[in-house]
Design a protein around this motif. Structure first.
Motif, PDB file in Angstrom:
ATOM      1  N   MET A   1     -27.667 -14.975   2.798  1.00 16.58           N
ATOM      2  CA  MET A   1     -26.390 -14.650   3.331  1.00 16.58           C
ATOM      3  C   MET A   1     -27.052 -13.259   3.592  1.00 16.58           C
ATOM      4  SD  MET A   1     -23.085 -13.339   0.563  1.00 16.58           S
ATOM      5  CE  MET A   1     -24.099 -14.310  -0.385  1.00 16.58           C
ATOM      6  N   PHE A   2     -28.444 -12.349   2.633  1.00 20.19           N
ATOM      7  CA  PHE A   2     -27.530 -10.651   2.814  1.00 20.19           C
ATOM      8  C   PHE A   2     -28.768 -10.517   4.414  1.00 20.19           C
ATOM      9  CE2 PHE A   2     -27.736 -10.875  -1.826  1.00 20.19           C
ATOM     10  CZ  PHE A   2     -26.334 -10.120  -1.866  1.00 20.19           C
ATOM     11  N   GLU A   3     -29.343 -11.388   4.801  1.00 21.23           N
ATOM     12  CA  GLU A   3     -29.395 -10.753   6.070  1.00 21.23           C
ATOM     13  C   GLU A   3     -28.386 -10.698   7.415  1.00 21.23           C
ATOM     14  OE1 GLU A   3     -29.027 -15.702   5.441  1.00 21.23           O
ATOM     15  OE2 GLU A   3     -30.091 -13.966   4.602  1.00 21.23           O
ATOM     16  N   ARG A   4     -27.588 -11.540   7.202  1.00 25.28           N
ATOM     17  CA  ARG A   4     -26.082 -11.074   7.785  1.00 25.28           C
ATOM     18  C   ARG A   4     -25.217  -9.941   7.538  1.00 25.28           C
ATOM     19  NH1 ARG A   4     -22.394 -16.106   9.590  1.00 25.28           N
ATOM     20  NH2 ARG A   4     -24.307 -17.488   9.296  1.00 25.28           N
ATOM     21  N   PHE A   5     -25.774  -9.758   6.399  1.00 27.88           N
ATOM     22  CA  PHE A   5     -25.563  -7.731   6.280  1.00 27.88           C
ATOM     23  C   PHE A   5     -25.553  -6.358   7.336  1.00 27.88           C
ATOM     24  CE2 PHE A   5     -23.384  -8.081   1.833  1.00 27.88           C
ATOM     25  CZ  PHE A   5     -23.323  -8.958   1.371  1.00 27.88           C
ATOM     26  N   THR A   6     -24.811  -6.201   7.912  1.00 24.83           N
ATOM     27  CA  THR A   6     -25.673  -4.437   8.553  1.00 24.83           C
ATOM     28  C   THR A   6     -26.010  -3.447   7.471  1.00 24.83           C
ATOM     29  OG1 THR A   6     -23.075  -3.599   8.250  1.00 24.83           O
ATOM     30  CG2 THR A   6     -23.077  -5.164  10.254  1.00 24.83           C
ATOM     31  N   GLN A   7     -26.302  -2.266   8.263  1.00 22.91           N
ATOM     32  CA  GLN A   7     -27.373  -1.434   7.365  1.00 22.91           C
ATOM     33  C   GLN A   7     -25.989  -0.563   6.567  1.00 22.91           C
ATOM     34  OE1 GLN A   7     -30.230  -0.951   7.236  1.00 22.91           O
ATOM     35  NE2 GLN A   7     -29.569   0.561   5.639  1.00 22.91           N
ATOM     36  N   GLY A   8     -24.834  -0.931   7.299  1.00 25.43           N
ATOM     37  CA  GLY A   8     -23.775  -0.098   6.253  1.00 25.43           C
ATOM     38  C   GLY A   8     -22.925  -0.869   5.456  1.00 25.43           C
ATOM     39  N   ALA A   9     -23.763  -2.117   5.598  1.00 29.21           N
ATOM     40  CA  ALA A   9     -23.311  -2.776   4.332  1.00 29.21           C
ATOM     41  C   ALA A   9     -24.169  -3.451   3.788  1.00 29.21           C
ATOM     42  CB  ALA A   9     -22.687  -4.645   4.915  1.00 29.21           C
ATOM     43  N   ARG A  10     -25.331  -2.668   3.412  1.00 28.91           N
ATOM     44  CA  ARG A  10     -26.636  -2.680   2.967  1.00 28.91           C
ATOM     45  C   ARG A  10     -26.009  -1.486   1.614  1.00 28.91           C
ATOM     46  NH1 ARG A  10     -31.127  -5.905   5.732  1.00 28.91           N
ATOM     47  NH2 ARG A  10     -30.441  -7.425   5.946  1.00 28.91           N
ATOM     48  N   ASP A  39     -17.900   6.595  -0.692  1.00 29.07           N
ATOM     49  CA  ASP A  39     -19.102   7.727  -0.543  1.00 29.07           C
ATOM     50  C   ASP A  39     -19.703   7.846   0.972  1.00 29.07           C
ATOM     51  OD1 ASP A  39     -17.799   8.955  -3.561  1.00 29.07           O
ATOM     52  OD2 ASP A  39     -19.752   8.253  -4.039  1.00 29.07           O
ATOM     53  N   GLY A  40     -18.862   6.392   1.484  1.00 30.06           N
ATOM     54  CA  GLY A  40     -19.400   6.178   2.558  1.00 30.06           C
ATOM     55  C   GLY A  40     -19.832   6.595   3.623  1.00 30.06           C
ATOM     56  N   GLY A 145     -19.925  -6.655   7.504  1.00 31.35           N
ATOM     57  CA  GLY A 145     -20.368  -5.532   7.778  1.00 31.35           C
ATOM     58  C   GLY A 145     -19.546  -4.462   6.637  1.00 31.35           C
ATOM     59  N   GLU A 146     -19.854  -3.180   5.821  1.00 32.54           N
ATOM     60  CA  GLU A 146     -18.892  -2.643   5.063  1.00 32.54           C
ATOM     61  C   GLU A 146     -17.196  -3.157   4.768  1.00 32.54           C
ATOM     62  OE1 GLU A 146     -18.953   0.859   8.000  1.00 32.54           O
ATOM     63  OE2 GLU A 146     -19.990  -0.955   7.032  1.00 32.54           O
ATOM     64  N   GLU A 147     -17.026  -3.467   6.630  1.00 32.61           N
ATOM     65  CA  GLU A 147     -15.626  -3.209   6.390  1.00 32.61           C
ATOM     66  C   GLU A 147     -14.735  -4.401   5.114  1.00 32.61           C
ATOM     67  OE1 GLU A 147     -17.352  -4.172  10.238  1.00 32.61           O
ATOM     68  OE2 GLU A 147     -17.574  -2.737   8.834  1.00 32.61           O
ATOM     69  N   HIS A 148     -15.908  -5.285   5.722  1.00 30.79           N
ATOM     70  CA  HIS A 148     -15.217  -6.678   5.350  1.00 30.79           C
ATOM     71  C   HIS A 148     -15.483  -6.853   3.752  1.00 30.79           C
ATOM     72  CE1 HIS A 148     -17.333  -8.658   8.905  1.00 30.79           C
ATOM     73  NE2 HIS A 148     -16.305  -8.418   8.833  1.00 30.79           N
ATOM     74  N   LEU A 149     -17.083  -5.674   2.730  1.00 31.14           N
ATOM     75  CA  LEU A 149     -16.122  -5.300   1.399  1.00 31.14           C
ATOM     76  C   LEU A 149     -15.175  -4.606   1.303  1.00 31.14           C
ATOM     77  CD1 LEU A 149     -20.388  -3.975   1.498  1.00 31.14           C
ATOM     78  CD2 LEU A 149     -19.458  -6.452   0.449  1.00 31.14           C
ATOM     79  N   LEU A 150     -14.950  -3.988   1.798  1.00 37.73           N
ATOM     80  CA  LEU A 150     -13.318  -3.482   1.505  1.00 37.73           C
ATOM     81  C   LEU A 150     -12.011  -4.592   1.543  1.00 37.73           C
ATOM     82  CD1 LEU A 150     -12.100  -1.050   0.814  1.00 37.73           C
ATOM     83  CD2 LEU A 150     -11.793   0.041   3.073  1.00 37.73           C
ATOM     84  N   LEU A 151     -12.666  -5.144   2.688  1.00 41.94           N
ATOM     85  CA  LEU A 151     -11.381  -6.097   2.635  1.00 41.94           C
ATOM     86  C   LEU A 151     -11.258  -6.833   1.717  1.00 41.94           C
ATOM     87  CD1 LEU A 151     -10.963  -7.331   6.773  1.00 41.94           C
ATOM     88  CD2 LEU A 151      -8.764  -6.248   4.841  1.00 41.94           C
TER      89      LEU A 151
END
Length: 190
Positions: A1-10, A39-40, A145-151
């Protein structure tokens, strides 16, 4: 799963680990993920957080989470359900704090030794990461992406979603800030 993470999400995930370390927490929680996103800088979630006015309300968010911890992590829905069977959570918290001190239900770890080992993720934080993947797939994105984490933080019941909603950040308002007024019409992931 983590291979799909963008740099921002990581970066958001590693930032959550750093948040947990600064707080002296044994594990990374949903709250740490949220504060890492706050903080991003420069990413899509940073723009949404700014548009929703959350960046300037960190102290208010921290106070709200402190109050949730003071109540032992109960949401308002939990309190209402308990009140429905005659349990007064406020009275219980007051009695526990009278006997054991303020914040006794919050699991304050300041009096314990600092733990320097690897921090795992709580079940709730793991669910947020999994939910972020489901949201990304539901939107047809090939990345997380980090936007998916926020959602994902707003997409279900729980104290983080409740505190965010109290600060004007619901799934719908976050989606609107991220993708515009129409969004993609994706229903909230559960």
């Amino acid at each position: 799963m983590f291979e799909r993470f963008t740099q921002g999400a990581r970066t958001a995930v590693t930032g959550a680990v750093a948040q947990a370390e600064r707080a002296g927490a044994d594990a990374v929680t949903e709250e740490h993920l949220l504060f890492s996103l706050l903080d991003g800088e420069g990413g899509r979630s940073a723009l949404a957080v700014s548009a929703l006015g959350l960046t300037g309300r960190r102290e208010s968010l921290e106070a709200a989470f402190a109050e949730v911890r003071r109540r032992g992590g109960l949401t308002r829905a939990d309190e209402e359900a308990l009140a429905g069977i005659g349990v007064d959570v406020g009275a219980i918290v007051a009695r526990i704090e009278d006997a054991h001190g303020e914040g006794a239900l919050g699991g304050d770890r300041r009096d314990r030794r600092w733990w320097s080992g690897r921090r795992g993720f709580t079940g709730g934080a793991k669910k947020v990461v999994e939910k972020a993947l489901r949201i990304a797939l539901g939107r047809g994105d090939r990345f997380v992406g980090e936007e998916h984490l926020l959602l994902a933080l707003t997409a279900g019941p729980g104290t983080v979603a409740e505190v965010l909603a109290d600060h004007g950040a619901t799934y719908t308002t976050v989606e609107r800030a991220l993708y515009g007024t129409g969004g993609e019409g994706v229903a909230e992931a559960s």
